[in-house]
Design an enzyme around this catalytic site. Structure first.
Site, PDB file in Angstrom:
ATOM      1  N   CYS A 115      -4.922  42.533 -16.089  1.00  0.00           N
ATOM      2  CA  CYS A 115      -5.752  43.554 -16.736  1.00  0.00           C
ATOM      3  C   CYS A 115      -5.489  44.932 -16.141  1.00  0.00           C
ATOM      4  CB  CYS A 115      -7.230  43.184 -16.615  1.00  0.00           C
ATOM      5  SG  CYS A 115      -7.794  42.946 -14.919  1.00  0.00           S
ATOM      6  N   HIS A 359     -12.403  43.182 -12.761  1.00  0.00           N
ATOM      7  CA  HIS A 359     -11.730  43.313 -14.053  1.00  0.00           C
ATOM      8  C   HIS A 359     -11.610  44.795 -14.406  1.00  0.00           C
ATOM      9  CE1 HIS A 359     -10.358  42.238 -18.007  1.00  0.00           C
ATOM     10  NE2 HIS A 359     -11.373  42.869 -18.597  1.00  0.00           N
TER      11      HIS A 359
END
Length: 1079
Positions: A115, A359
């Site tokens: 990510c 994330h």
């Protein structure tokens, strides 16, 4: 007017002329003829066709209810499940990944932990100038540089692909990134831009060759100025390039404060004085950073992570940080300019509390229309005109409203107290945003025309490069074809489902045959149910190979190939029309029509039915005879023995149609191993006499072979061998009973278990308490248990085991002394220690157990000269302090303060006992997964009941009541611990269960506080079943236990970063690799 009777409205009325199957079978058995009416009765043809039952009735072959759900009804599986569930079975629909239009950005797949790369790539792609620069690269350059090639292909797919998200695997693989390791997005951007800068330098297209430097590179200088002469150092004129500005945010509230901190002036004095070349000496000076030039895109890297020297780990700063929608950087330059206005174009966000996990998502502004988009790997969401989404219920064009900074934080207000530069907050029109997770901010310079009006200079040439058109068109064509194939497959399958449902409804509508119809067919209910409920009709299996679907009526056939009446609950009666529809399509069979009832099975059924009636009637008539036999009232005539318990159970059994297995063996319990009658006083041989009629019935219905049934007339004699053996056993038991009686009489007081009053100057003997308990149970066992308990171990062997071989001393201590109301006794115990008995009892034991009188262990009660003498005596047993009363105190005063204790001969071996106890303690503390109880105490100290339970010495192998593990109002908990559990781990358990932070826990066992977090529970002598109590000091603030646990779980490792990837390769190595790829 009377109300109608509705009690039995759901019950179908039985036809008046219907006979019971039993009556029909009796008629068939008596006449030998089977009529058409009999067939209707036995095969339940007479039952009416029903409608609207809750389920399918087995009792009616004319009931077809419940085979399919009601109108608009569904089932969990099969033909009648929901349509979306049927479609789901076809697999994933590729059309769900279809992109709305090329105006909607596409996402990137996350390969595990990529990510960080996806968010950076989306920020770069959404920058139109950077995208055009990549698209303008020559095909030859792309072939020579795999990274550029994969980046251009990725951008081309993001630009024109029909898919909602693009596979990033080829690009990640080319960079040789580990897709399972989370990396820092800022570090990735820095290294990636450096790699691109080297690769792009080979291009001959001016707009592409320097696109990285043009867009992202600015310059700064580190200025050192002498406070004495006012001159700048020679190095101050040197300019250094930067691609991002790293700003501190710890203790700072907004971007303006961070920029002030970055450009602030540092004083060099004291030990840090600067050596001035002009002054030729060390002088005070100042040092600061000056911005010399700014690029069109400025990246602000927010330092959200701080290093913790204590744990050598990084911790994330989660405080809210504010930043404006527009930023004036002109005043920040060393040569101030008013035209350097930047607009917020992208925000990189890190979600999560830990520095090495979490994330990354990106919020990026579309330069063409001002819309903001959230890029979360494969998922792309439209946010509107504000970077964190529109504020619910508020219009985005209201100038007096400030937008929300994030979904969890309010917009930052223009408070002068929190502002370092008033100029930055003067406009009420200015937008401010706040975020606790913003990690990097991208600002793009706002271009203005000569009149100072913002202009959109985005190039209209934003088409796909010609060398990628064919490839993208081929990908899109393949994807569209896949979507079309799936839709076609779905349409065919749904059409088939619709056809099958119509077929089932059509057949079942026509299926019922009225009772008056003579032409009908039988079909297996199981097959019909599967056919009506499954997507694909049921198929028989032949030699393990599934063949064409066909009707299978074999389960409802009898051995004669016909339809037996006994199978009527497993079959349905189909009309001729419905049968021909099924048979013409599926075939199979066999065909079983209305004429295929089985005459042989009906005759056998009639015979069995009559036999059952006869059996039932005979048993009913003999019940009163059996009850009279049990009462001892038998008529004159021959009598026979049967087992009394067996006959009692025979009477209790329900009246059934045929004998059961329980009816066999009425004399088995009376038969000995020699095949003869057991003596009545043998165990389980209780018997009763029954008349001959009852015996013959029991004999005939026993279900055993004739040779296996033993008949015992009432004049049968018991087995001689068994009688003799029982007589011997009885004689032995009589002798044993006499011996036990004599011992009970000789040791009357010892048998009763009462405490023996001890007197100084008298001689006593010691016996193990455990042996004495076994002896007491042995001699008091009477009746059937007289020989069931084993004799205690030899007393001589027991006495010898008490002497240690090394020192010839006692391996056990006498039980503690108790003094109540002036009488000295011993504490009672059935397991531990040595009990004192009188000399007369020992003399009798010597005779009864063949022990030499001189082997006895002697003991006497003596008084110490002082309390110190008592404590210094190794064989002394102290008196229990808690049992002292006023009489004892008076006795002690009369004796001048002396206390009684037990003196033994031989002495107690403290050395061996101590070693044994140490081993037992170590073994006991080596436990796993056992329960302890922890009480939460509110107040200054724990209640007495808890303190006493907590301080109690645990008893070995004790059984703890289940009630002790119950909690009351959340004030106590039961925890599973081991001896190796540390105090720290125990406090974490208490923290998690009771919510008391570790530092505030005052943990106690009894009155002793448990300290030292690194000690184990075994070190603190905490045993299974112990009761602890804890108090909350409330000194430290509460915090989340997750922070404590995460800090403990972090394994400190050397950060590898991007080592081993192309991002850290040297320029020469990259060039060599590029050449090898081109080959």
């Amino acid at each position: 007017m009377s109300r109608p009777n509705t009690r039995n409205k759901s019950k179908r009325p039985r036809a008046d002329d219907c006979e019971s199957p039993s009556a029909v079978f009796k008629k068939i058995h008596s006449t030998g003829a089977i009529t058409k009416g009999d067939i209707k009765q036995l095969y339940m043809v007479w039952k009416p066709v029903c409608h609207g039952c809750h389920g399918n009735s087995k009792d009616s072959p004319n009931c077809f209810c419940g085979l399919i759900p009601a109108a608009n009804g569904v089932r969990k599986s099969g033909l009648w499940q929901r349509t979306n569930e049927i479609i789901r079975a076809l697999g994933p629909n590729p059309s769900t990944d279809l992109r709305d239009s090329t105006e909607t950005p596409a996402g990137l797949t996350n390969l595990g932990a990529t990510c960080y790369a996806n968010s950076i790539l989306q920020c770069l792609y959404m920058n139109t100038s950077f995208r055009l620069g990549i698209f303008s690269l020559e095909p030859d350059i792309l072939k020579m540089h795999p990274v550029l090639d994969q980046l251009a292909r990725l951008f081309a797919q993001l630009h024109s692909s029909k898919m909602a998200f693009i596979d990033s695997a080829p690009f990640i693989k080319t960079l040789e990134l580990d897709n399972g390791v989370q990396q820092d997005s800022h570090e990735f951007l820095t290294l990636f831009l450096s790699l691109l800068e080297g690769s792009l330098s080979h291009s001959k297209v001016p707009g592409a060759r320097t696109i990285v430097q043009h867009l992202f590179r600015g310059s700064v200088s580190h200025v050192t100025r002498c406070s004495s002469c006012g001159r700048d150092s020679e190095a101050s004129s040197k300019m250094e390039d930067f691609y991002e500005l790293e700003l501190n945010i710890k203790g700072l509230n907004n971007l303006e404060q961070s920029l002030d901190d970055y450009l602030s002036t540092e004083a060099l004095d004291g030990e840090n004085q600067y050596f001035c070349e002009s002054c030729q000496k060390r002088v005070d000076a100042t040092r600061c950073i000056k911005l010399r030039s700014l690029p069109p895109v400025v990246n602000f890297q927010l330092k959200r992570y701080v290093f913790l020297p204590k744990t050598t780990t990084k911790k994330k700063i989660s405080s809210a940080f504010s930043f404006p929608g527009q930023l004036d950087m002109g005043k920040r330059l060393s040569n101030p300019s008013s035209s350097y206005t930047y607009g917020l174009s992208a925000i990189l966000i890190h979600k999560g509390s830990a520095a090495n996990s979490g994330h990354y998502v990106a919020h990026v502004k579309d330069e063409s229309n001002g819309q903001w988009w959230e890029f979360d790997d494969e998922h792309v969401s439209k946010l509107g005109l504000h970077p964190f989404g529109e504020k619910p219920g508020k219009s985005s064009n209201k100038t007096d409203q400030k937008p929300q900074g994030s979904s969890t934080a309010d917009s930052v207000t223009n408070d002068d107290n929190n502002s370092c530069h008033e100029a930055a907050f003067t406009s009420t029109m200015e937008e401010m945003f706040s975020s606790t997770d913003a990690y990097m901010l991208m600002y793009k310079r706002i271009a203005k025309d000569e009149n100072g009006i913002e202009s959109n200079n985005i190039s209209s040439n934003n088409s796909l490069p010609h060398h990628f058109v064919d490839e993208i068109d081929e990908r899109n064509t393949s994807y569209v074809k896949e979507c079309e194939e799936y839709e076609s497959k779905k349409d065919v399958h749904l059409a088939y489902i619709t056809e099958r449902r119509q077929e089932v409804k059509s057949v079942l509508t026509e299926a019922p045959a009225t009772p008056e119809e003579d032409s009908y067919f039988w079909i297996s209910t199981d097959w019909l149910r599967q056919w009506a409920d499954n997507v694909n009709p049921p198929s028989p299996i032949i030699t393990g190979v599934r063949v064409h679907s066909s009707i299978d009526n074999s389960p409802i056939q009898c051995e004669h190939g016909k339809v037996p009446a006994s199978k009527v609950t497993s079959m349905k009666r189909l009309s001729a029309g419905a049968w021909h529809k099924l048979f013409s399509k599926y075939g199979g069979g066999p065909t079983l029509s209305s004429d295929d009832f089985c005459m042989e099975c009906l005759k056998d059924g009639a015979k069995n039915s009559v036999s059952a009636d006869v059996y039932r009637d005979r048993k009913a008539s003999l019940r009163s005879i059996a009850e009279a036999a049990l009462a001892g009232n038998n008529p004159d005539g021959p009598l026979y023995f049967v087992s009394r318990p067996w006959l009692t159970q025979w009477l209790r059994r329900k009246n059934v149609d045929i004998p059961s297995d329980a009816d066999s063996g009425p004399t088995i319990a009376l038969t000995c191993t020699h095949g003869n009658l057991l003596p009545e006083h043998a165990s389980g041989a209780k018997r009763v006499t029954v008349p001959e009629d009852l015996w013959l019935f029991l004999y005939e219905t026993s279900g055993m072979k004739i040779d296996d049934i033993v008949t015992f007339p009432s004049d049968s004699q018991p087995c001689g061998i068994c009688s003799q053996q029982l007589s011997v056993v009885a004689s032995v038991e009589d002798n044993l009973r006499a011996v036990k009686l004599k011992q009970r009489q000789s040791h009357e007081k010892l048998t009763s278990g009462k405490s023996l009053a001890l007197h100084p100057g008298q001689k006593y003997y010691l016996v193990p308490s455990s042996w004495l308990s076994e002896w007491r149970a042995y001699i008091t066992a009477t009746g059937k248990n007289i020989s069931s308990l084993p004799e205690p171990q030899s007393l001589e062997v027991t006495i010898n085991s008490l002497i240690c071989e090394k020192h010839s001393r006692l391996l056990q201590r006498p039980l503690d002394l108790v003094c109540k109301r002036g009488t000295i006794t011993q504490k009672a115990s059935n397991t531990d220690g040595l009990t004192m008995i009188s000399e007369s009892d020992w003399i009798l034991f010597s005779e009864e157990w063949n022990v030499a009188h001189g082997k006895g262990l002697c003991a006497e009660i003596v008084f110490s000269k002082s309390s110190q003498d008592n404590l210094q005596s190794s064989e002394a047993v102290p008196i229990l302090v808690e049992d002292l009363d006023q009489s004892t105190n008076d006795l002690s005063n009369d004796l001048g303060g002396r206390e009684p204790y037990v003196r033994t001969d031989p002495e107690v071996c403290e050395e061996c006992i101590g070693e044994k106890e140490s081993c037992a303690l170590v073994e006991k503390l080596n436990y796993q997964n056992e329960d302890i109880q922890v009480y939460l105490v509110r107040g200054k100290e724990a209640p007495k009941s808890i303190r006493e339970a907590s301080a109690a010495v645990p008893v070995p192998d004790r059984r703890t009541s289940k009630r002790s593990r119950r909690t009351t109002s959340g004030n106590s908990i039961s925890l599973k611990v081991s001896g190796s559990t540390t105090v720290y781990q125990l406090k974490l358990m208490i923290w998690e269960s009771l919510g008391i932070v570790k530092e505030n826990q005052e943990l106690h066992k009894g009155s002793v506080e448990i300290e030292d977090d690194f000690a184990t529970l075994a070190d603190k002598c905490i045993f299974p079943g112990d009761v602890l109590w804890v108090k909350d000091s409330e000194i430290y603030e509460n915090r989340d236990i997750a922070d404590e646990i995460s800090e403990q779980k972090v394994v400190v490792q050397t950060e590898e970063g991007f080592r081993g990837t192309l991002l850290t390769s040297s320029a020469s190595a990259q060039l060599c690799q590029d050449i090898s790829f081109s080959d």
